[in-house]
Write a protein that holds these residues in place. Structure first.
Motif, PDB file in Angstrom:
ATOM      1  N   ILE A 193     -34.247   0.299  72.156  1.00 14.41           N
ATOM      2  CA  ILE A 193     -35.150   0.523  71.024  1.00 14.41           C
ATOM      3  C   ILE A 193     -34.360   0.457  69.721  1.00 14.41           C
ATOM      4  O   ILE A 193     -34.810  -0.126  68.732  1.00 14.41           O
ATOM      5  CB  ILE A 193     -35.874   1.871  71.184  1.00 14.41           C
ATOM      6  CG1 ILE A 193     -36.852   1.752  72.332  1.00 14.41           C
ATOM      7  CG2 ILE A 193     -36.593   2.240  69.913  1.00 14.41           C
ATOM      8  CD1 ILE A 193     -37.730   2.935  72.511  1.00 14.41           C
ATOM      9  N   TYR A 194     -33.171   1.030  69.738  1.00  8.70           N
ATOM     10  CA  TYR A 194     -32.365   1.001  68.514  1.00  8.70           C
ATOM     11  C   TYR A 194     -32.088  -0.427  68.088  1.00  8.70           C
ATOM     12  O   TYR A 194     -32.139  -0.763  66.904  1.00  8.70           O
ATOM     13  CB  TYR A 194     -31.065   1.753  68.786  1.00  8.70           C
ATOM     14  CG  TYR A 194     -30.071   1.659  67.669  1.00  8.70           C
ATOM     15  CD1 TYR A 194     -28.905   0.923  67.818  1.00  8.70           C
ATOM     16  CD2 TYR A 194     -30.293   2.297  66.458  1.00  8.70           C
ATOM     17  CE1 TYR A 194     -27.993   0.830  66.794  1.00  8.70           C
ATOM     18  CE2 TYR A 194     -29.384   2.208  65.433  1.00  8.70           C
ATOM     19  CZ  TYR A 194     -28.239   1.476  65.612  1.00  8.70           C
ATOM     20  OH  TYR A 194     -27.327   1.374  64.594  1.00  8.70           O
ATOM     21  N   GLU A 195     -31.805  -1.306  69.071  1.00  4.47           N
ATOM     22  CA  GLU A 195     -31.443  -2.679  68.709  1.00  4.47           C
ATOM     23  C   GLU A 195     -32.639  -3.504  68.314  1.00  4.47           C
ATOM     24  O   GLU A 195     -32.558  -4.321  67.406  1.00  4.47           O
ATOM     25  CB  GLU A 195     -30.773  -3.350  69.901  1.00  4.47           C
ATOM     26  CG  GLU A 195     -29.323  -3.038  69.990  1.00  4.47           C
ATOM     27  CD  GLU A 195     -28.737  -3.712  71.197  1.00  4.47           C
ATOM     28  OE1 GLU A 195     -27.560  -3.509  71.459  1.00  4.47           O
ATOM     29  OE2 GLU A 195     -29.481  -4.436  71.876  1.00  4.47           O
ATOM     30  N   ALA A 196     -33.745  -3.330  69.046  1.00  3.46           N
ATOM     31  CA  ALA A 196     -34.819  -4.304  68.864  1.00  3.46           C
ATOM     32  C   ALA A 196     -35.914  -3.833  67.927  1.00  3.46           C
ATOM     33  O   ALA A 196     -36.710  -4.659  67.484  1.00  3.46           O
ATOM     34  CB  ALA A 196     -35.430  -4.650  70.219  1.00  3.46           C
ATOM     35  N   ASP A 197     -35.969  -2.555  67.620  1.00  2.15           N
ATOM     36  CA  ASP A 197     -37.078  -2.057  66.814  1.00  2.15           C
ATOM     37  C   ASP A 197     -36.776  -2.329  65.352  1.00  2.15           C
ATOM     38  O   ASP A 197     -35.959  -1.660  64.734  1.00  2.15           O
ATOM     39  CB  ASP A 197     -37.242  -0.565  67.068  1.00  2.15           C
ATOM     40  CG  ASP A 197     -38.497  -0.043  66.441  1.00  2.15           C
ATOM     41  OD1 ASP A 197     -39.350  -0.859  66.062  1.00  2.15           O
ATOM     42  OD2 ASP A 197     -38.628   1.173  66.332  1.00  2.15           O
ATOM     43  N   LEU A 209     -31.900  -6.854  78.903  1.00  2.35           N
ATOM     44  CA  LEU A 209     -32.813  -6.112  79.753  1.00  2.35           C
ATOM     45  C   LEU A 209     -34.149  -6.834  79.887  1.00  2.35           C
ATOM     46  O   LEU A 209     -34.676  -6.990  80.978  1.00  2.35           O
ATOM     47  CB  LEU A 209     -33.047  -4.731  79.143  1.00  2.35           C
ATOM     48  CG  LEU A 209     -33.807  -3.784  80.053  1.00  2.35           C
ATOM     49  CD1 LEU A 209     -32.952  -3.439  81.218  1.00  2.35           C
ATOM     50  CD2 LEU A 209     -34.184  -2.546  79.293  1.00  2.35           C
ATOM     51  N   LEU A 210     -34.703  -7.277  78.767  1.00  4.28           N
ATOM     52  CA  LEU A 210     -36.080  -7.742  78.791  1.00  4.28           C
ATOM     53  C   LEU A 210     -36.221  -9.242  78.967  1.00  4.28           C
ATOM     54  O   LEU A 210     -37.277  -9.712  79.318  1.00  4.28           O
ATOM     55  CB  LEU A 210     -36.785  -7.332  77.495  1.00  4.28           C
ATOM     56  CG  LEU A 210     -37.029  -5.834  77.359  1.00  4.28           C
ATOM     57  CD1 LEU A 210     -37.655  -5.546  76.020  1.00  4.28           C
ATOM     58  CD2 LEU A 210     -37.952  -5.363  78.450  1.00  4.28           C
ATOM     59  N   CYS A 211     -35.190 -10.014  78.670  1.00  2.00           N
ATOM     60  CA  CYS A 211     -35.406 -11.459  78.658  1.00  2.00           C
ATOM     61  C   CYS A 211     -34.645 -12.207  79.726  1.00  2.00           C
ATOM     62  O   CYS A 211     -34.752 -13.420  79.796  1.00  2.00           O
ATOM     63  CB  CYS A 211     -34.997 -12.054  77.316  1.00  2.00           C
ATOM     64  SG  CYS A 211     -35.848 -11.306  75.952  1.00  2.00           S
ATOM     65  N   CYS A 216     -43.287   1.359  74.664  1.00  2.00           N
ATOM     66  CA  CYS A 216     -42.660   2.610  74.243  1.00  2.00           C
ATOM     67  C   CYS A 216     -41.573   2.973  75.240  1.00  2.00           C
ATOM     68  O   CYS A 216     -41.277   2.235  76.159  1.00  2.00           O
ATOM     69  CB  CYS A 216     -43.695   3.700  74.127  1.00  2.00           C
ATOM     70  SG  CYS A 216     -44.602   3.903  75.634  1.00  2.00           S
ATOM     71  N   LYS A 217     -40.998   4.172  75.043  1.00  2.00           N
ATOM     72  CA  LYS A 217     -39.838   4.516  75.850  1.00  2.00           C
ATOM     73  C   LYS A 217     -40.197   4.626  77.329  1.00  2.00           C
ATOM     74  O   LYS A 217     -39.398   4.254  78.198  1.00  2.00           O
ATOM     75  CB  LYS A 217     -39.269   5.839  75.342  1.00  2.00           C
ATOM     76  CG  LYS A 217     -37.809   5.898  75.479  1.00  2.00           C
ATOM     77  CD  LYS A 217     -37.198   6.989  74.641  1.00  2.00           C
ATOM     78  CE  LYS A 217     -35.879   7.347  75.305  1.00  2.00           C
ATOM     79  NZ  LYS A 217     -35.430   8.682  75.081  1.00  2.00           N
ATOM     80  N   SER A 218     -41.404   5.137  77.640  1.00  2.00           N
ATOM     81  CA  SER A 218     -41.764   5.270  79.052  1.00  2.00           C
ATOM     82  C   SER A 218     -41.935   3.911  79.697  1.00  2.00           C
ATOM     83  O   SER A 218     -41.540   3.698  80.859  1.00  2.00           O
ATOM     84  CB  SER A 218     -43.037   6.086  79.204  1.00  2.00           C
ATOM     85  OG  SER A 218     -44.097   5.408  78.589  1.00  2.00           O
ATOM     86  N   ASP A 219     -42.507   2.931  78.959  1.00  2.00           N
ATOM     87  CA  ASP A 219     -42.606   1.569  79.485  1.00  2.00           C
ATOM     88  C   ASP A 219     -41.228   1.024  79.797  1.00  2.00           C
ATOM     89  O   ASP A 219     -40.992   0.432  80.848  1.00  2.00           O
ATOM     90  CB  ASP A 219     -43.268   0.639  78.457  1.00  2.00           C
ATOM     91  CG  ASP A 219     -44.719   0.978  78.239  1.00  2.00           C
ATOM     92  OD1 ASP A 219     -45.210   0.703  77.139  1.00  2.00           O
ATOM     93  OD2 ASP A 219     -45.336   1.506  79.178  1.00  2.00           O
ATOM     94  N   LEU A 220     -40.303   1.227  78.854  1.00  2.00           N
ATOM     95  CA  LEU A 220     -38.954   0.712  79.067  1.00  2.00           C
ATOM     96  C   LEU A 220     -38.310   1.381  80.264  1.00  2.00           C
ATOM     97  O   LEU A 220     -37.610   0.741  81.048  1.00  2.00           O
ATOM     98  CB  LEU A 220     -38.093   0.972  77.835  1.00  2.00           C
ATOM     99  CG  LEU A 220     -38.215  -0.070  76.740  1.00  2.00           C
ATOM    100  CD1 LEU A 220     -37.376   0.341  75.560  1.00  2.00           C
ATOM    101  CD2 LEU A 220     -37.747  -1.420  77.236  1.00  2.00           C
ATOM    102  N   ALA A 221     -38.543   2.692  80.410  1.00  2.00           N
ATOM    103  CA  ALA A 221     -37.934   3.386  81.540  1.00  2.00           C
ATOM    104  C   ALA A 221     -38.448   2.806  82.848  1.00  2.00           C
ATOM    105  O   ALA A 221     -37.674   2.589  83.793  1.00  2.00           O
ATOM    106  CB  ALA A 221     -38.240   4.883  81.455  1.00  2.00           C
ATOM    107  N   LEU A 262     -30.637   6.640  78.202  1.00  3.30           N
ATOM    108  CA  LEU A 262     -29.635   6.095  77.289  1.00  3.30           C
ATOM    109  C   LEU A 262     -29.861   4.609  77.064  1.00  3.30           C
ATOM    110  O   LEU A 262     -29.816   4.111  75.927  1.00  3.30           O
ATOM    111  CB  LEU A 262     -28.246   6.328  77.905  1.00  3.30           C
ATOM    112  CG  LEU A 262     -27.047   6.361  76.967  1.00  3.30           C
ATOM    113  CD1 LEU A 262     -27.262   7.415  75.910  1.00  3.30           C
ATOM    114  CD2 LEU A 262     -25.790   6.668  77.752  1.00  3.30           C
ATOM    115  N   VAL A 263     -30.142   3.906  78.163  1.00  3.65           N
ATOM    116  CA  VAL A 263     -30.392   2.463  78.047  1.00  3.65           C
ATOM    117  C   VAL A 263     -31.608   2.213  77.175  1.00  3.65           C
ATOM    118  O   VAL A 263     -31.594   1.351  76.289  1.00  3.65           O
ATOM    119  CB  VAL A 263     -30.591   1.839  79.442  1.00  3.65           C
ATOM    120  CG1 VAL A 263     -31.104   0.436  79.321  1.00  3.65           C
ATOM    121  CG2 VAL A 263     -29.296   1.848  80.210  1.00  3.65           C
ATOM    122  N   CYS A 264     -32.691   2.999  77.414  1.00  2.00           N
ATOM    123  CA  CYS A 264     -33.922   2.787  76.625  1.00  2.00           C
ATOM    124  C   CYS A 264     -33.656   3.032  75.146  1.00  2.00           C
ATOM    125  O   CYS A 264     -34.140   2.276  74.291  1.00  2.00           O
ATOM    126  CB  CYS A 264     -35.017   3.720  77.109  1.00  2.00           C
ATOM    127  SG  CYS A 264     -35.494   3.402  78.796  1.00  2.00           S
TER     128      CYS A 264
END
Lengths: 690, 175
Positions: free
Chosen positions: B141-145, A225-227, B112-117, B135-137
């Motif tokens: 976050i689960y993977e990268a945080d 998504l981000l990169c 944060c989640k709103s930025d990701l959305a 769901l995507v956000c």
């Protein structure tokens, strides 16, 4: 303002540390800083003022100012000049803008391979061909146009092939400086291969170090998504297409998440594995059959050649049969492989691409391998007059026919396919540029060229022209006929794999073939620079023997006998290299363990932080309730550092709440890198906002 | 247009050549920067539309991140900043820092989640349903945080970049 003081102090520290660095380090450090250009300019001016102050202290001795600056200006001017010479910069920019970095990587790879050929052509032409012109024998053969295709006939007695080169020592002036053609030939080719080896090794190492991924598929979705958004693309259609691709991928990922992991029944898994095995067996069988066909065809060709032909036309056409069959195999069998790949159901499209590429590589390597075997074992021991020239001609024809098939492939694969896709069968749509296949074709062509350098020194020049035409044709075909790629192509990983492929089967194979030719095979008696010698390498032996007579060159002889020709030395070096490799491997294992430990530590610190924040909030709520019950005295507590790992039941002062709020809401415009400080679990409100 | 080389003094050129990672020279700097220079001489600022492609969904964010007051108007220095960060020789950490700022829509130094959305919507042209977006956000976050605070900090982002070798070549604009 109490807040400005730490800012000023920090800037003074920064300026001080920068002033004490050397100018190169200072430039690099300033470039790395994530501040605006105006800030960087202020800092740079302050640093320069510091340095002039310091230099005035130490007197006029430390004059690193003026010469350093003018040297750097000269360096900049030189790099500007070279930058202007960058060929195809505009084309590459347009391709990247319309199709993205994945397709661009093919053209960058092609440009990089072109450099190898240019370099080889220049040194071969300079050191081998030009001296040969001075000692050339006249060419009595006639020239008909067909020779451009077959490379035989007129070209046999030209500098194009090994057989024409003299074995004499060329000297234009009597008792003047002489030029030993034998040594020139073997040293030019040898040094070229050594330089290529070093360039490939360093490129591969650089790519591995920057693109190496730990084997765990870590944060695949997040990085997707981000990169992966390609900022290169400026064409509106391409941007929309990229967005659509991302949308499709996200939707696919979500549906995978929503349905549970399907457990295949035993029967289905068995069918799966059986399909995979069958596909592999069919691919390998095809490759083996192709090799056998090529081998028997070549032997047949050689027999007919030795017997002689009835007429010229028959001979010319017979010579072209082998290259055409090889190119047909290289073009058509990959379609079979990709069809097989569609039959097998792979778990990810990435696997599909990898497996297809591996099968294509196996096919190409086996064909090149069988041809080398044929050349080195059959042609070299045949009773032909000049076997090296024969091999050179074979390679010339292979290269040329491969080039023609590449152009034809572009015509049929992209142009006609677009016509079909837009008029007759609209559901197919525009074709996509097949990056994997095209790169493998480039690697194959380059392998043939490298093998042919020893037998036909000007072959890199021909390949150079071929690559230039291919670049132009592929670019035009891409812009007119193709659409941007639909599937994600992991550019960095694939580029690393392609450079690795160029090094490992391709270049190392070429080195072994050339090595066998130089050390083991007997050169032909009547032609070429090594005629009459037992092997090509014997020329070097003889030269060392002549050097032994002169005392001034005894060290060369010593180096040769004890370092190059001695097995003990190589044994010792190999042992040392193995030991060093083993040590580095152990260090890597230790670092991996360290990474895991640190990762766990970060997770624990995060959990600590969460726990403490909750504790803090509870305490503050309790305090607010008690203070509102007492009529709101709101005393300011004294500042004591808050140690998270000790006594959470201690009286909590009021200001951590403020600090906590600040950490959450304000923007850190002044000191962007302090974000990592606020995310650590070290709450020291005495430091305020850094 | 006059003599392009006399727009900058030698000292200014030295500064410009040291500060960004040498992606500019006298010849390609001037044509790019002439409108910006003219604007600077008149004391105005320049909207970002001439620099980045019109269709890039992050065009507005790039302008806001690189402009001085966060309003999307860039001076020559901001312009050069932008191109130097997006050039191919900028170091990875610098690119990661600015990419983080671009994706951080509310400028609170965390994604944060709103930025990701908002990012997801920009990347997919608002074609996902809100449930899919959230769901995507959550997955991201689960993977990268890494430090489990529910949002991505710069350190998390940099950690993710290290594992995405394509980032350096995609976060790049050729001039």
């Amino acid at each position: 303002m109490p807040e400005a003081d730490p800012v000023c102090r920090e800037e003074e520290d920064l300026v001080g540390s920068l002033a004490s660095m050397s100018s190169n380090e200072r430039i690099k450090a300033i470039q790395k800083m994530p501040k605006t250009m105006r800030k960087k300019r202020e800092i740079r001016n302050k640093v320069l003022k510091e340095r002039t102050k310091k230099s005035r202290h130490r007197g006029a001795q430390w004059t690193q100012g003026a010469p350093g600056v003018s040297f750097r200006r000269f360096g900049n001017a030189l790099s500007e000049f070279f930058q202007q010479l960058r060929p195809w910069h505009k084309s590459l920019k347009i391709i990247g803008a319309e199709f993205g970095t994945s397709v661009l990587s093919y053209f960058v790879f092609l440009k990089w391979l072109l450099n190898f050929n240019i370099f080889s052509f220049l040194i071969n032409f300079g050191f081998i061909t030009i001296p040969q012109f001075l000692a050339a024998e006249p060419n009595n053969l006639s020239f008909t146009g067909l020779e451009l295709l077959t490379g035989a006939g007129y070209f046999q007695q030209t500098v194009l092939y090994y057989g024409f080169y003299t074995n004499a020592t060329i000297s234009k002036v009597e008792n003047g400086p002489s030029y030993n053609m034998q040594l020139a030939y073997i040293f030019t080719v040898g040094i070229y291969f050594v330089i290529c080896f070093l360039i490939l090794l360093f490129s591969m190492a650089r790519f591995f170090s920057s693109n190496f991924r730990l084997t765990k598929a870590f944060s695949v979705n997040a990085s997707k998504l981000l990169c992966t958004w390609d900022f290169n693309i400026t064409n509106e259609e391409a941007v929309k297409l990229q967005q659509k691709n991302l949308l499709t991928q996200i939707k696919e990922d979500l549906t995978e998440v929503n349905k549970e992991v399907v457990n295949f029944s035993v029967m289905e898994r068995f069918v799966h594995i059986a399909t995979h095995l069958l596909a592999w067996v069919v691919s390998l069988a095809t490759a083996v059959a192709a090799c056998a066909g090529v081998y028997f065809l070549s032997i047949n060709n050689l027999k007919l050649f030795m017997k002689g032909y009835s007429n010229d036309l028959q001979r010319q056409s017979a010579m072209l049969v082998l290259p055409v069959i090889v190119s047909l195999l290289n073009t058509l069998v990959p379609f079979l492989f990709s069809w097989l790949g569609h039959l097998e159901k792979f778990q990810t499209p990435g696997q599909h691409i990898y497996v297809t590429i591996v099968r294509n590589i196996i096919l190409k390597i086996s064909i090149v391998g069988i041809l080398c075997y044929y050349w080195l074992n059959i042609v070299a021991t045949s009773e032909s007059q000049c076997w090296e020239t024969l091999v050179g001609q074979d390679i010339y024809r292979l290269v040329l026919v491969d080039f023609i098939f590449c152009l034809l492939g572009s015509f049929f694969g992209e142009f006609l396919r677009r016509i079909i896709g837009t008029t007759v069968c609209v559901s197919l749509g525009l074709p996509e540029f097949d990056i994997g296949r095209n790169v493998l074709d480039l690697i194959y062509a380059q392998t043939l060229t490298w093998i042919g350098i020893l037998f036909s020194p000007l072959l890199p020049g021909i390949q150079m022209i071929a690559f230039l035409i291919v670049f132009f044709v592929k670019k035009v075909s891409l812009m007119r006929n193709c659409q941007p790629p639909r599937e994600v192509w992991r550019t960095a990983q694939m580029t690393t794999s392609f450079i690795f492929l160029l090094f490992c089967p391709s270049f190392l194979g070429v080195l072994s073939v050339t090595g066998v030719t130089v050390w083991r095979l007997k050169p032909s008696e009547e032609c070429g620079p090594f005629r009459g010698l037992p092997s090509m390498y014997a020329a070097v032996d003889e030269w060392i023997q002549t050097l032994e007579r002169y005392t001034v060159s005894k060290w060369v002889v010593w180096i040769y006998h004890n370092l190059i020709a001695s097995e003990l030395f190589f044994f010792i070096i190999s042992t040392v290299v193995l030991i060093v490799t083993y040590l580095y491997w152990q260090i890597i294992q230790a670092r991996k363990t360290m990474i895991k430990l640190l990762h766990n530590q970060i997770i624990n610190a995060g959990q600590d932080k969460k726990f403490l924040l909750q504790k803090l909030q509870r305490e503050q709520r309790a305090k607010r309730r008690s203070s509102s019950a007492l009529g709101g005295r709101g005393q300011q507590r004294s500042s004591s550092s808050y140690h998270p790992s000790m006594q959470p039941a201690q009286e909590v002062p009021g200001y951590p709440e403020r600090a906590f709020d600040r950490n959450q809401n304000t923007s850190h415009n002044e000191h962007p890198f302090s974000v990592e400080i606020s995310s650590s679990s070290d709450f020291s409100p005495g430091k305020q906002l850094r | 247009m006059g003599n392009k080389q006399t727009i900058f003094t030698q000292e200014q050129l030295d500064a410009y050549q040291e500060l960004p990672k040498r992606c500019f020279n006298k010849n390609n700097l001037a044509p790019l920067a002439l409108p910006a220079v003219k604007a600077m001489l008149v004391g105005m600022t320049l909207p970002c539309s001439c620099a980045v492609s019109q269709d890039n969904p992050f065009r507005q964010r790039i302008a806001e991140v690189f402009s001085e007051h966060g309003d999307g108007n860039m001076t020559l220095d901001d312009f050069l900043d932008m191109f130097s960060v997006l050039s191919e020789m900028a170091p990875r950490d610098l690119k990661a820092y600015y990419a983080f700022k671009i994706y951080d829509f509310n400028n609170d130094d965390y994604i944060c989640k709103s930025d990701l959305a908002k990012t997801v919507n920009k990347l997919t042209r608002n074609e996902l349903t809100p449930e899919e977006v959230s769901l995507v956000c959550e997955k991201v976050i689960y993977e990268a945080d890494v430090d489990n605070d529910g949002k991505l900090s710069l350190a998390d982002f940099q950690h993710m970049i290290v594992r995405a070798p394509d980032f350096l070549s995609t976060f790049h604009i050729r001039i």
